[in-house]
Design an enzyme around this catalytic site. Structure first.
Site, PDB file in Angstrom:
ATOM      1  N   ASP A 115      40.233  41.465  38.318  1.00 19.78           N
ATOM      2  CA  ASP A 115      39.672  40.378  39.108  1.00 19.78           C
ATOM      3  C   ASP A 115      38.157  40.547  39.213  1.00 19.78           C
ATOM      4  O   ASP A 115      37.465  40.596  38.191  1.00 19.78           O
ATOM      5  CB  ASP A 115      40.387  40.370  40.475  1.00 19.78           C
ATOM      6  N   ASP A 249      50.136  35.111  36.994  1.00 21.68           N
ATOM      7  CA  ASP A 249      49.000  34.979  37.907  1.00 21.68           C
ATOM      8  C   ASP A 249      48.430  33.567  37.829  1.00 21.68           C
ATOM      9  O   ASP A 249      48.050  33.097  36.759  1.00 21.68           O
ATOM     10  CB  ASP A 249      47.930  36.005  37.518  1.00 21.68           C
ATOM     11  N   GLY A 275      52.767  38.645  39.232  1.00 19.00           N
ATOM     12  CA  GLY A 275      51.612  37.837  39.557  1.00 19.00           C
ATOM     13  C   GLY A 275      50.307  38.606  39.559  1.00 19.00           C
ATOM     14  O   GLY A 275      50.076  39.484  38.731  1.00 19.00           O
ATOM     15  N   HIS A 276      49.451  38.279  40.531  1.00 15.78           N
ATOM     16  CA  HIS A 276      48.053  38.714  40.550  1.00 15.78           C
ATOM     17  C   HIS A 276      47.907  40.223  40.737  1.00 15.78           C
ATOM     18  O   HIS A 276      47.235  40.899  39.952  1.00 15.78           O
ATOM     19  CB  HIS A 276      47.335  37.964  41.670  1.00 15.78           C
ATOM     20  N   PHE A 277      48.506  40.769  41.794  1.00 11.69           N
ATOM     21  CA  PHE A 277      48.391  42.198  42.081  1.00 11.69           C
ATOM     22  C   PHE A 277      49.572  42.940  41.456  1.00 11.69           C
ATOM     23  O   PHE A 277      50.474  43.421  42.143  1.00 11.69           O
ATOM     24  CB  PHE A 277      48.306  42.432  43.590  1.00 11.69           C
TER      25      PHE A 277
END
Length: 302
Positions: A115, A249, A275-277
């Site tokens: 990120d 994500d 997903g993202h984390f």
């Protein structure tokens, strides 16, 4: 059961140190673990979290590697100066991390970028690409293809810089959005500790921190013009690279992962079904990939 029958019982836990360095008058927090003479692995965190996102990964690398995970100004345990008096920029974050590495006498390192950690890391790469022994890329962008629907209202803010466009983004620092970042795309949400969003939201809710986040969000526009130079350095220096990317994500979709294949020849590519984390629920899948990669590519580099 004796210790010989249970190897884990005889293995001492890794000690993680929680330290502060003074850089340009600011107290900068960082986590550090592992042998002082081990190959360095630098962990660069994303939004809206801090080095806290690496709390589980650090002990799993630090038996062999010298692991360093800083918090940028305004994040985690680092100082949060008044945004009316301090410029929260990716250039500034890169400078802080570079000066921290200087204080710690780090001359070469593998780099895990995620990120916001990607543009911070790319600045280090652009300044001295020969220092980078390897790249681990997890939902961190370096290509225009990676900025999809999530970024549309942010691009409006980039284009007009207006208060109305800025205020329209304040939902990004809400508890609802923080929970979304941790749980969207996750099959088994019981794998995600609620401590994550409780920890992150407490820091986001500090006085002035919303302004910090909006300033950083606005400055993200400065990363896009760097992409061609970063890609050119990929092609020129060809650092060994591992992609372990949460393919569901919404913020940094897998559209941004595939273009790395164009420029990096020594690339190991894995899309992780989350997903993202991704580390929060898929560490059991990711850590063996990361360990194997580091052991083969930088295990003998100091």
């Amino acid at each position: 059961m004796n210790a010989q029958a249970n190897p884990a019982a005889s293995a001492a836990p890794v000690v993680v140190h929680h330290r502060f360095a003074t850089i340009d008058g600011l107290k900068i927090f960082y986590r550090e673990a592992g042998p002082a003479d081990g190959p360095v692995v630098l962990l660069l965190h994303g939004f809206p979290t801090s080095s806290h996102m690496f709390r589980n990964l650090i002990p799993l690398l630090a038996d062999r590697y010298h692991v360093i995970a800083p918090d940028y100004p305004g994040y985690g345990q680092s100082d949060m100066p008044d945004p009316s008096k301090y410029a929260y920029t990716f250039d500034g974050f890169g400078d802080v991390v570079e000066k921290l590495l200087g204080q710690l006498n780090v001359t070469s390192f593998a780099m895990y970028v995620m990120d916001y950690g990607a543009p911070v890391g790319w600045r280090l790469f652009l300044k001295a690409p020969e220092r980078i022994t390897a790249l681990i890329i997890q939902n961190g962008n370096a290509y225009d293809e990676g900025l999809k629907t999530f970024w549309d209202p942010i691009k409006v803010y980039w284009n007009d810089g207006s208060k109305a466009s800025r205020d329209a983004l304040l939902g990004l620092v809400s508890l609802e959005t923080t929970i979304f970042q941790y749980t969207d795309g996750v099959d088994d949400k019981t794998r995600i500790s609620p401590d994550n969003w409780v920890h992150d939201q407490a820091l986001l809710d500090r006085p002035m921190n919303a302004d910090v986040q909006m300033d950083v969000m606005y400055d993200y526009r400065t990363n896009l013009p760097l992409y061609p130079a970063v890609q050119e350095l990929f092609r020129k220096h060809q650092p060994p690279a591992l992609i372990v990317w949460g393919e569901r994500d919404f913020i940094f979709p897998a559209d941004g992962a595939h273009p790395y294949k164009r420029d990096l020849q020594d690339l190991e590519f894995h899309l992780i079904p989350t997903g993202h984390f991704a580390l929060e629920d898929r560490a059991d899948e990711m850590v063996p990939l990361i360990r194997d990669f580091l052991d083969r590519k930088v295990g003998n580099v100091k």
